[in-house]
Design an enzyme around this catalytic site. Structure first.
Site, short mmCIF file in Angstrom:
data_model
loop_
_atom_site.label_atom_id
_atom_site.label_comp_id
_atom_site.label_asym_id
_atom_site.label_seq_id
_atom_site.Cartn_x
_atom_site.Cartn_y
_atom_site.Cartn_z
N ASP A 1 63.47 20.96 23.20
CA ASP A 1 63.83 21.72 24.40
C ASP A 1 62.81 21.53 25.52
O ASP A 1 63.18 21.40 26.69
CB ASP A 1 63.98 23.21 24.06
CG ASP A 1 65.17 23.45 23.14
OD1 ASP A 1 66.00 22.53 23.01
OD2 ASP A 1 65.25 24.53 22.54
N LYS B 1 87.71 7.95 3.92
CA LYS B 1 88.71 8.36 4.91
C LYS B 1 88.31 9.75 5.40
O LYS B 1 88.49 10.75 4.69
CB LYS B 1 90.11 8.37 4.30
CG LYS B 1 91.18 8.67 5.33
CD LYS B 1 92.56 8.42 4.77
CE LYS B 1 93.64 8.54 5.83
NZ LYS B 1 93.65 9.78 6.57
N LYS C 1 90.41 -2.02 3.39
CA LYS C 1 90.83 -2.90 4.49
C LYS C 1 90.48 -4.34 4.14
O LYS C 1 89.38 -4.58 3.61
CB LYS C 1 90.09 -2.54 5.79
CG LYS C 1 90.34 -1.13 6.26
CD LYS C 1 89.43 -0.75 7.41
CE LYS C 1 89.64 0.72 7.76
NZ LYS C 1 88.64 1.23 8.70
#
Ligand code: IVH
Length: 709
Positions: free
Chosen positions: A45, A138, A313
């Protein structure tokens, strides 16, 4: 890295802005990678404020990818329709091995690649080509499409109907684990990055707790929370939500140098500054894919976020292209789904469970249903407010969720046409009497739980408390499980856990399932549990707010049960260990002075007393025998026992904590400040103001010098 480094920033504002931005980006990245030893928020911060300050003084130095530019105001074009350059397709599903085998067979057929045990080969190349897959998680979140032009994030859209979605750029920019500018060289002039926005489970829980505390909407699951947060009109709200982006692929791309395999692409995405699936694996056969599925399935509950399956894939991008799409799904990929973590079932009844500490938890009895691969018949309803908020009634259809290793819960009621038009049961009324002992229930202001305060007087609590006492983390009494506790209670052989220790063989004989051998074993393990450290006993007695760790801390400080019983826990002068506040002190005071506990405490004090010495092992580990003798000699027993003692100054080779522990072990009450009630002030070197005060009050002094090394 320290706060002081801010002062050594370059004098040149442009360089300083650059240095600040770089550092902030690096800290953000390491935070989201979960690196150890990430920096405190306060430091982040401070640096962030300095950046804002400099950018305010020099607006010309504000760059689009500055960490300060993540949160803007609501733009006019928020949620307008935005087209994807390439359609966002969906995935076909596989549910079992046969589906995966069929997928692999189909692809091999189309590509002319035989499986490993086959003999044919690709006619074009003459070599025996392999079909490699990339297997990955997934993610169960929301699909988004990000567009980067010349490395800079320029557009972001939800999936929508697959061809166009909603513009969510302002909100997406607030997600700190995605880069506003891509890292690396040779970047494409334009690229679409595809991925999923999600929320980690623990951050979701925290968000819900916060929402609840502020009387705001709570979310049913991390996915809904992510969706709700991304759909916020005000990006400043989104910025406060713990969203993350996980990249899993690309859409359109122009120029640049990119890998030619999907696996390589994931690595490129990671190098460019995105979070990607770290469990991803290249697989060369269906059995390797299934092995991946099984492994991930086993790890599912331990993952920080929800997944609903794995995706396979084809790894070669060229083969992917060649395979093309069918019915809005690419042929090259398939989702192998996991058993659903949410299911619909009927709420049969609402029962109440009385916990060990008297907390009353409403439990849903459900029509049995498979959730996440496990049969679920009960689920927690948390508390009265939650039942009311979800408006749950017996007979409703409800959504049950089981995620991670958490207890299954009823997420919400399913509103169907049927339920809308038929008469529902009346709303559930939370009872005001304990379902076990009938005593009045209490709910403290600001608390959501109703409690039965009868403690050992309530049969259900007594049962749970006895089970807890014998459990592994407490006294660890082998063979003393739920069933035997139940039998002992039914035969009125135990009332509180100290009764375990006076049971005889004769008492156990009439109990069911108890042969001579089991009786002997049980009596032996009960007896040997007296050897457990005092901290286990303290934890085992089930004092409200006293967990394992606090029990250890308390026994280190107070050493004997006798000294704990003597302690006036609410005495403002008492030096309580770190983390012990009024609430805990009140609970300790109430426990030790409760008339119903005195018989049990007397017994335990007698049985555990001979162990005082060995409970002091911690102290003894630090002090030699000679040092102990020295202390005994210099702190006469008649002076210490029962005295209110304050310690001041320092002692060579002896910490004040150890000295306090020693004194408590000898029956003293050690306090932190001198008052007119103080009996004795022990002085070390460099005694401070306490000495003057003690002298003015005429408190007796004892000087300890020359502690032997
Ligand atoms: S690839 C052309 N990979 O699943 C296929 N999708 O039905 C594009 N999803 O909503 C998707 N994790 O957002 C792919 N590792 C992953 C994924 C993934 C989650 C989502 C995707 C889409 C749905 C596909």
């Amino acid at each position: 890295m320290s706060f002081a480094d801010l002062d050594s920033l370059p004098k040149d504002p442009a360089l300083a802005v650059e240095r600040l931005s770089q550092q902030l980006r690096q800290w953000s990245a390491s935070y989201y990678r979960g690196d150890h030893g990430s920096i405190p928020d306060a430091l982040y911060d401070r640096w962030f404020e300095r950046l804002l300050e400099l950018e305010k003084q020099h607006p010309e130095l504000v760059r689009e990818d500055s960490p300060s530019q993540r949160v803007g105001t609501t733009p006019d074009d928020a949620f307008e329709k935005l087209g994807h350059l390439r359609p966002m397709l969906s995935l076909a599903n596989a549910f079992d091995l046969d589906d995966v085998l069929a997928f692999d067979r189909r692809l091999r057929g189309l590509l002319g690649i035989e499986s490993d045990n086959g003999s044919a080969h690709n006619i074009d190349t003459g070599s025996v080509p392999k079909l490699s897959y990339s297997a990955e998680l997934k993610f169960d979140g929301l699909a988004v499409n990000l567009r980067y032009e010349d490395g800079l994030l320029t557009r972001a859209a939800t999936r929508g109907d697959g061809s166009e979605g909603e513009n969510v750029l302002a909100n997406i920019r607030t997600i700190r684990n995605l880069p506003l500018r891509l890292l690396g060289q040779g970047l494409p002039s334009l690229i679409e990055i595809r991925g999923e926005v999600l929320m980690f489970r623990d951050e979701f829980e925290r968000l819900n707790r916060q929402q609840l505390a502020h009387g705001e909407q709570v979310f049913a699951n991390p996915r809904n929370a992510a969706a709700g947060s991304l759909r916020q009109m005000d990006p400043r709200v989104t910025a406060k939500r713990p969203l993350r982006f996980m990249a899993y692929g690309i859409g359109e791309r122009q120029g640049g140098q990119l890998p030619d395999s999907h696996f390589g692409l994931l690595q490129w995405l990671e190098n460019s500054g995105f979070a990607v699936d770290s469990l991803r694996r290249r697989c060369e056969s269906v059995s390797a894919l299934i092995a991946f599925y099984d492994e991930v399935c086993g790890q599912r509950d331990a993952l920080p976020f929800d997944i609903d399956g794995v995706v396979y894939k084809v790894d070669s991008l060229q083969l992917q292209e060649q395979l093309g799409t069918i019915a809005r799904s690419p042929r090259f990929a398939i989702a192998h789904k996991f058993p659903a973590q949410e299911m619909v079932t009927e709420l049969l009844a609402i029962d109440l469970q009385v916990g060990r500490t008297g907390a009353i938890t409403p439990v849903a009895r459900l029509k049995p249903v498979q959730v996440g691969g496990v049969q679920v018949t009960n689920a927690t309803l948390h508390n009265e407010d939650e039942i009311e908020r979800k408006d749950l009634r017996v007979g409703d259809l409800v959504i049950v969720r089981r995620a991670g290793d958490v207890i299954p819960e009823v997420v919400s009621r399913l509103e169907t046409q049927h339920t809308q038009h038929t008469q529902r049961n009346p709303a559930f009324r939370f009872p005001r009497q304990c379902p076990s002992c009938g005593s009045e229930l209490f709910r403290e202001p600001g608390e959501a739980v109703w409690r039965c305060l009868a403690q050992w007087g309530c049969k259900a609590q007594k049962r749970q408390r006895l089970i807890h006492f014998a459990s592994r983390k407490a006294l660890d009494i082998e063979g003393l499980g739920e069933k035997i506790v139940e039998d002992l209670l039914n035969h009125q052989l135990v009332d509180d856990p100290s009764d375990f220790y006076i049971i005889t063989k004769h008492d156990l004989d009439p109990l069911p399932r108890m042969g001579a051998k089991r009786i002997e074993q049980l009596l032996r393990s009960i007896e040997s549990s007296k050897q457990r450290p005092l901290s286990r006993l303290l934890f085992g007695m089930g004092i409200r707010h006293v967990g394992e760790e606090l029990a250890r801390v308390l026994t280190q400080d107070f050493v004997t049960l006798a000294s704990m019983r003597q302690t006036r826990w609410l005495d403002p002068d008492l030096a309580l260990p770190d983390g012990v506040g009024v609430e805990i002190a009140t609970s300790l005071q109430a426990f030790f002075e409760h008339p119903g506990h005195q018989r049990m405490l007397d017994r335990f004090e007698a049985w555990w007393a001979p162990k005082v010495i060995s409970d002091q092992a911690l102290l003894e580990g630090r002090l030699s025998q000679r040092q102990q003798q020295w202390l005994d000699q210099h702190c006469p027993k008649d002076l210490i026992q029962g005295a209110k003692i304050v310690i001041t100054g320092s002692f060579d080779g002896l910490s004040r904590d150890d000295l306090a522990g020693f004194l408590r072990g000898r029956g003293a009450v050690v306090l932190s400040s001198v008052s007119k009630h103080t009996d004795l002030l022990i002085l070390g070197q460099n005694a401070g103001s306490k000495l003057a005060k003690a002298q003015s009050l005429g408190v007796r002094l004892l000087e300890l010098r020359d502690f032997p090394g």
